[in-house]
Scaffold this motif. Structure first.
Motif, PDB file in Angstrom:
ATOM      1  N   THR A 166       0.847  -1.190   0.000  1.00 34.51           N
ATOM      2  CA  THR A 166       0.000   0.000   0.000  1.00 34.51           C
ATOM      3  C   THR A 166       0.886   1.245   0.000  1.00 34.51           C
ATOM      4  O   THR A 166       2.124   1.149   0.054  1.00 34.51           O
ATOM      5  CB  THR A 166      -0.891   0.033   1.251  1.00 34.51           C
ATOM      6  OG1 THR A 166      -0.050   0.141   2.419  1.00 34.51           O
ATOM      7  CG2 THR A 166      -1.747  -1.225   1.360  1.00 34.51           C
ATOM      8  N   LEU A 167       0.256   2.398  -0.018  1.00 33.77           N
ATOM      9  CA  LEU A 167       0.989   3.662   0.053  1.00 33.77           C
ATOM     10  C   LEU A 167       1.825   3.718   1.331  1.00 33.77           C
ATOM     11  O   LEU A 167       2.961   4.186   1.327  1.00 33.77           O
ATOM     12  CB  LEU A 167      -0.006   4.827   0.008  1.00 33.77           C
ATOM     13  CG  LEU A 167       0.565   6.247   0.110  1.00 33.77           C
ATOM     14  CD1 LEU A 167       1.555   6.511  -1.013  1.00 33.77           C
ATOM     15  CD2 LEU A 167      -0.569   7.271   0.071  1.00 33.77           C
ATOM     16  N   LEU A 168       1.278   3.197   2.426  1.00 32.16           N
ATOM     17  CA  LEU A 168       1.997   3.221   3.710  1.00 32.16           C
ATOM     18  C   LEU A 168       3.225   2.299   3.686  1.00 32.16           C
ATOM     19  O   LEU A 168       4.254   2.608   4.297  1.00 32.16           O
ATOM     20  CB  LEU A 168       1.043   2.810   4.833  1.00 32.16           C
ATOM     21  CG  LEU A 168       1.361   3.335   6.244  1.00 32.16           C
ATOM     22  CD1 LEU A 168       1.528   4.847   6.238  1.00 32.16           C
ATOM     23  CD2 LEU A 168       0.275   2.929   7.218  1.00 32.16           C
ATOM     24  N   HIS A 169       3.132   1.176   2.986  1.00 34.70           N
ATOM     25  CA  HIS A 169       4.300   0.298   2.817  1.00 34.70           C
ATOM     26  C   HIS A 169       5.431   1.045   2.103  1.00 34.70           C
ATOM     27  O   HIS A 169       6.604   0.932   2.485  1.00 34.70           O
ATOM     28  CB  HIS A 169       3.934  -0.938   1.984  1.00 34.70           C
ATOM     29  CG  HIS A 169       3.217  -2.009   2.746  1.00 34.70           C
ATOM     30  ND1 HIS A 169       1.842  -2.065   2.808  1.00 34.70           N
ATOM     31  CD2 HIS A 169       3.670  -3.064   3.478  1.00 34.70           C
ATOM     32  CE1 HIS A 169       1.488  -3.116   3.540  1.00 34.70           C
ATOM     33  NE2 HIS A 169       2.579  -3.741   3.943  1.00 34.70           N
ATOM     34  N   GLU A 170       5.066   1.783   1.053  1.00 33.67           N
ATOM     35  CA  GLU A 170       6.083   2.507   0.277  1.00 33.67           C
ATOM     36  C   GLU A 170       6.712   3.613   1.117  1.00 33.67           C
ATOM     37  O   GLU A 170       7.916   3.863   1.026  1.00 33.67           O
ATOM     38  CB  GLU A 170       5.455   3.098  -0.991  1.00 33.67           C
ATOM     39  CG  GLU A 170       4.922   2.055  -1.966  1.00 33.67           C
ATOM     40  CD  GLU A 170       6.012   1.144  -2.512  1.00 33.67           C
ATOM     41  OE1 GLU A 170       7.146   1.623  -2.697  1.00 33.67           O
ATOM     42  OE2 GLU A 170       5.731  -0.046  -2.735  1.00 33.67           O
ATOM     43  N   ILE A 171       5.908   4.282   1.936  1.00 33.90           N
ATOM     44  CA  ILE A 171       6.437   5.320   2.827  1.00 33.90           C
ATOM     45  C   ILE A 171       7.414   4.705   3.819  1.00 33.90           C
ATOM     46  O   ILE A 171       8.491   5.251   4.078  1.00 33.90           O
ATOM     47  CB  ILE A 171       5.279   6.032   3.564  1.00 33.90           C
ATOM     48  CG1 ILE A 171       4.472   6.881   2.575  1.00 33.90           C
ATOM     49  CG2 ILE A 171       5.807   6.900   4.706  1.00 33.90           C
ATOM     50  CD1 ILE A 171       3.198   7.475   3.161  1.00 33.90           C
ATOM     51  N   ALA A 172       7.055   3.544   4.369  1.00 36.34           N
ATOM     52  CA  ALA A 172       7.910   2.872   5.352  1.00 36.34           C
ATOM     53  C   ALA A 172       9.257   2.479   4.750  1.00 36.34           C
ATOM     54  O   ALA A 172      10.284   2.525   5.421  1.00 36.34           O
ATOM     55  CB  ALA A 172       7.204   1.633   5.896  1.00 36.34           C
ATOM     56  N   GLU A 173       9.252   2.118   3.486  1.00 34.83           N
ATOM     57  CA  GLU A 173      10.482   1.674   2.830  1.00 34.83           C
ATOM     58  C   GLU A 173      11.373   2.825   2.420  1.00 34.83           C
ATOM     59  O   GLU A 173      12.592   2.782   2.642  1.00 34.83           O
ATOM     60  CB  GLU A 173      10.138   0.847   1.590  1.00 34.83           C
ATOM     61  CG  GLU A 173      11.349   0.456   0.769  1.00 34.83           C
ATOM     62  CD  GLU A 173      10.990  -0.220  -0.546  1.00 34.83           C
ATOM     63  OE1 GLU A 173      11.834  -0.239  -1.458  1.00 34.83           O
ATOM     64  OE2 GLU A 173       9.859  -0.737  -0.677  1.00 34.83           O
ATOM     65  N   ALA A 174      10.786   3.867   1.830  1.00 35.47           N
ATOM     66  CA  ALA A 174      11.604   4.837   1.101  1.00 35.47           C
ATOM     67  C   ALA A 174      11.646   6.239   1.681  1.00 35.47           C
ATOM     68  O   ALA A 174      12.442   7.061   1.225  1.00 35.47           O
ATOM     69  CB  ALA A 174      11.097   4.921  -0.348  1.00 35.47           C
ATOM     70  N   CYS A 175      10.824   6.536   2.680  1.00 37.95           N
ATOM     71  CA  CYS A 175      10.711   7.913   3.151  1.00 37.95           C
ATOM     72  C   CYS A 175      11.275   8.065   4.563  1.00 37.95           C
ATOM     73  O   CYS A 175      11.077   7.197   5.418  1.00 37.95           O
ATOM     74  CB  CYS A 175       9.243   8.346   3.125  1.00 37.95           C
ATOM     75  SG  CYS A 175       9.011  10.070   3.579  1.00 37.95           S
ATOM     76  N   ASN A 176      11.964   9.162   4.813  1.00 43.83           N
ATOM     77  CA  ASN A 176      12.543   9.432   6.135  1.00 43.83           C
ATOM     78  C   ASN A 176      11.811  10.523   6.896  1.00 43.83           C
ATOM     79  O   ASN A 176      12.242  10.915   7.978  1.00 43.83           O
ATOM     80  CB  ASN A 176      14.018   9.827   5.988  1.00 43.83           C
ATOM     81  CG  ASN A 176      14.875   8.671   5.534  1.00 43.83           C
ATOM     82  OD1 ASN A 176      14.803   7.583   6.089  1.00 43.83           O
ATOM     83  ND2 ASN A 176      15.700   8.899   4.520  1.00 43.83           N
ATOM     84  N   VAL A 177      10.725  11.019   6.334  1.00 39.78           N
ATOM     85  CA  VAL A 177       9.983  12.116   6.953  1.00 39.78           C
ATOM     86  C   VAL A 177       8.711  11.565   7.594  1.00 39.78           C
ATOM     87  O   VAL A 177       7.820  11.076   6.899  1.00 39.78           O
ATOM     88  CB  VAL A 177       9.637  13.205   5.909  1.00 39.78           C
ATOM     89  CG1 VAL A 177       8.906  14.362   6.572  1.00 39.78           C
ATOM     90  CG2 VAL A 177      10.896  13.690   5.212  1.00 39.78           C
ATOM     91  N   ALA A 178       8.623  11.657   8.916  1.00 39.52           N
ATOM     92  CA  ALA A 178       7.492  11.086   9.653  1.00 39.52           C
ATOM     93  C   ALA A 178       6.164  11.720   9.243  1.00 39.52           C
ATOM     94  O   ALA A 178       5.118  11.063   9.252  1.00 39.52           O
ATOM     95  CB  ALA A 178       7.719  11.257  11.152  1.00 39.52           C
ATOM     96  N   GLU A 179       6.213  12.975   8.863  1.00 36.72           N
ATOM     97  CA  GLU A 179       4.981  13.676   8.484  1.00 36.72           C
ATOM     98  C   GLU A 179       4.298  13.012   7.290  1.00 36.72           C
ATOM     99  O   GLU A 179       3.070  13.074   7.150  1.00 36.72           O
ATOM    100  CB  GLU A 179       5.303  15.141   8.150  1.00 36.72           C
ATOM    101  CG  GLU A 179       4.068  16.006   7.917  1.00 36.72           C
ATOM    102  CD  GLU A 179       4.417  17.411   7.485  1.00 36.72           C
ATOM    103  OE1 GLU A 179       3.508  18.120   6.994  1.00 36.72           O
ATOM    104  OE2 GLU A 179       5.598  17.813   7.625  1.00 36.72           O
ATOM    105  N   MET A 180       5.083  12.361   6.432  1.00 39.60           N
ATOM    106  CA  MET A 180       4.517  11.691   5.259  1.00 39.60           C
ATOM    107  C   MET A 180       3.573  10.573   5.706  1.00 39.60           C
ATOM    108  O   MET A 180       2.477  10.407   5.167  1.00 39.60           O
ATOM    109  CB  MET A 180       5.644  11.125   4.398  1.00 39.60           C
ATOM    110  CG  MET A 180       5.245  10.794   2.991  1.00 39.60           C
ATOM    111  SD  MET A 180       5.219  12.228   1.886  1.00 39.60           S
ATOM    112  CE  MET A 180       6.934  12.350   1.404  1.00 39.60           C
ATOM    113  N   ALA A 181       3.988   9.796   6.694  1.00 40.93           N
ATOM    114  CA  ALA A 181       3.128   8.725   7.220  1.00 40.93           C
ATOM    115  C   ALA A 181       1.924   9.309   7.946  1.00 40.93           C
ATOM    116  O   ALA A 181       0.813   8.766   7.871  1.00 40.93           O
ATOM    117  CB  ALA A 181       3.929   7.829   8.157  1.00 40.93           C
ATOM    118  N   ASP A 182       2.131  10.428   8.634  1.00 38.15           N
ATOM    119  CA  ASP A 182       1.036  11.050   9.388  1.00 38.15           C
ATOM    120  C   ASP A 182      -0.085  11.538   8.472  1.00 38.15           C
ATOM    121  O   ASP A 182      -1.259  11.533   8.865  1.00 38.15           O
ATOM    122  CB  ASP A 182       1.566  12.220  10.224  1.00 38.15           C
ATOM    123  CG  ASP A 182       2.387  11.753  11.421  1.00 38.15           C
ATOM    124  OD1 ASP A 182       2.202  10.581  11.830  1.00 38.15           O
ATOM    125  OD2 ASP A 182       3.206  12.538  11.918  1.00 38.15           O
TER     126      ASP A 182
END
Length: 433
Positions: free
Chosen positions: A95-111
């Motif tokens: 899902t979008l959240l899986h991709e954020i967990a893998e590739a993103c370092n900004v917590a706000e993106m998950a929020d």
């Protein structure tokens, strides 16, 4: 700018000119251009597949590490369309959240995703639509999907059985891991066990496999450490057995070619390689989990950032950091390992359980059988029987024997410090046959 994207986009007739232009912008990490293309175009492009893997523009936008881009693109959609986007899975089940967990370092993106899920109820029309899509599935698949869709997005799994929390650990994204765990713990009826295992391994195995030892230590400090340390993966290996197969991550196998490199390595401090606010290894093991979760770096001496440091000293520092973290991880895992007791028991019963293979007196028949097995191996590679035998053999090798075979003196020394009572047993090193 974001990281350079190495993925290859297929620009055939299946993609419109607008989408192909967006693909080119993504490949060259021109994020402002990427955002403008979708901002100026019909929103239907945002809902279409961006590539052959079933990703959307949103799953690609997270690699920019810019929450504003994701927020602006989501702002073009209705609430129902936003729900569709954040619940959509690509070909790998991410899902979008899986991709954020893998590739993103900004917590706000998950929020952005999690806050939307928390504040906006799922539209009944979308729920009915999803039910209709599941009508053609088998009863077992349908049941699994219905159960998943009732769970929060943090507990959704991809095709490998990985939640976003698990995936953050697998890819060494410590900052996102700590944030997602905190969010998961605050969920009503939080189920933290669901994040600890995939279809093939535990979250600790995943971090050790990737050589993300800071992540592995954080998991040990904050999750069910006593259980995870002794659990086995699909091949019957514990995390310590995996670590014992990685001699290159230990100082005992560090052989720099240049004399100056050796000098710099020795001069670098043995401490100061922080893990979420801890600048001392000894303090790390004593620090409560809640202190680690703050992510604060008080009194944390940061290394200099001069060009000379980055070019010459930083690679050596990273090597020493890896060695020190691997050593600390090994020390903890050895404390939890009592495999020598099992091997001692097996040694006493080994003679009774051994069986000799059948002997074929007909040489021609034996040769024919060996030829057939060899052909099967060539045609199919390793067959399931071979893989099972290999897994069983690896799983039966005690970690100390593996470490001794690979010359990892750190693990050997930890063993004899922690388990001197087992040092007299030949089973502690395993049989030599």
């Amino acid at each position: 700018m974001g990281k350079k994207n190495s993925e290859i986009m297929i620009e055939g007739d299946m993609f419109s000119e607008t989408m192909k232009e967006a693909q080119r912008a993504y490949n060259s990490t021109e994020w402002e251009k990427f955002k403008k293309i979708f901002a100026d175009s019909n929103k239907r492009y945002l809902l279409q597949d961006f590539d052959l893997w079933g990703n959307t523009a949103f799953t690609k936008a997270v690699r920019s590490d810019d929450p504003k881009i994701l927020k602006e693109l989501l702002g073009k959609l209705s609430e129902e369309e936003r729900w569709c986007v954040i619940r959509k899975k690509n070909r790998a089940g991410n899902t979008l959240l899986h991709e954020i967990a893998e590739a993103c370092n900004v917590a706000e993106m998950a929020d952005i995703v999690l806050d939307f899920e928390k504040t906006i109820p799922l539209p009944p029309e979308l729920a009915e639509k999803e039910k209709a899509e599941m009508a053609e599935l088998s009863s077992e698949e349908k049941k699994e999907q219905e159960e998943e869709k009732r769970r929060p997005l943090l507990e959704w799994k991809n095709l490998k059985g990985e939640t976003p929390v698990f995936k953050a650990a697998k890819f060494g994204n410590l900052k996102m891991l700590t944030h997602l765990v905190k969010r998961a713990e605050n969920l009503p009826q939080a189920n933290m066990k669901i994040h600890q295992e995939s279809a093939t391994e535990t979250i600790l195995h995943a971090s050790v496999n990737g050589q993300y030892f800071d992540v592995a230590l954080w998991i040990i400090m904050n999750m069910d450490k006593s259980s995870l340390a002794v659990k086995k993966n699909k091949n019957g290996l514990t995390s310590l057995q995996l670590l014992a197969r990685m001699p290159s991550v230990f100082y005992s196998h560090y052989e720099p070619q240049l004399f100056m490199t050796k000098i710099v390595y020795k001069l670098l401090p043995d401490e100061g390689y922080d893990i979420e606010g801890c600048n001392s290894f000894d303090r790390l093991l004593r620090t409560p989990a809640r202190d680690l979760e703050t992510g604060e770096h008080q009194d944390d001496p940061r290394p200099p950032t001069t060009p000379v440091f980055k070019r010459i000293i930083e690679p050596i520092r990273e090597e020493k950091k890896k060695h020190r973290l691997a050593e600390r991880l090994a020390k903890f895992l050895v404390k939890c390992d009592y495999s020598w007791q099992y091997y001692r028991y097996e040694e006493r019963n080994d003679s009774a359980s051994k069986k000799l293979p059948p002997v074929l007196h007909n040489v021609a028949k034996r040769k024919q059988e060996l030829d057939w097995k060899r052909k099967q191996k060539v045609l199919r590679g390793k067959n399931e029987e071979d893989e099972q035998e290999t897994a069983e053999r690896h799983g039966k090798e005690p970690p100390l024997r593996v470490a001794a075979t690979n010359g990892i003196t750190e693990i050997i020394n930890f063993y004899f410090e922690e388990h001197p009572e087992g040092s007299s047993s030949t089973a502690f090193l395993g049989s030599s046959s």
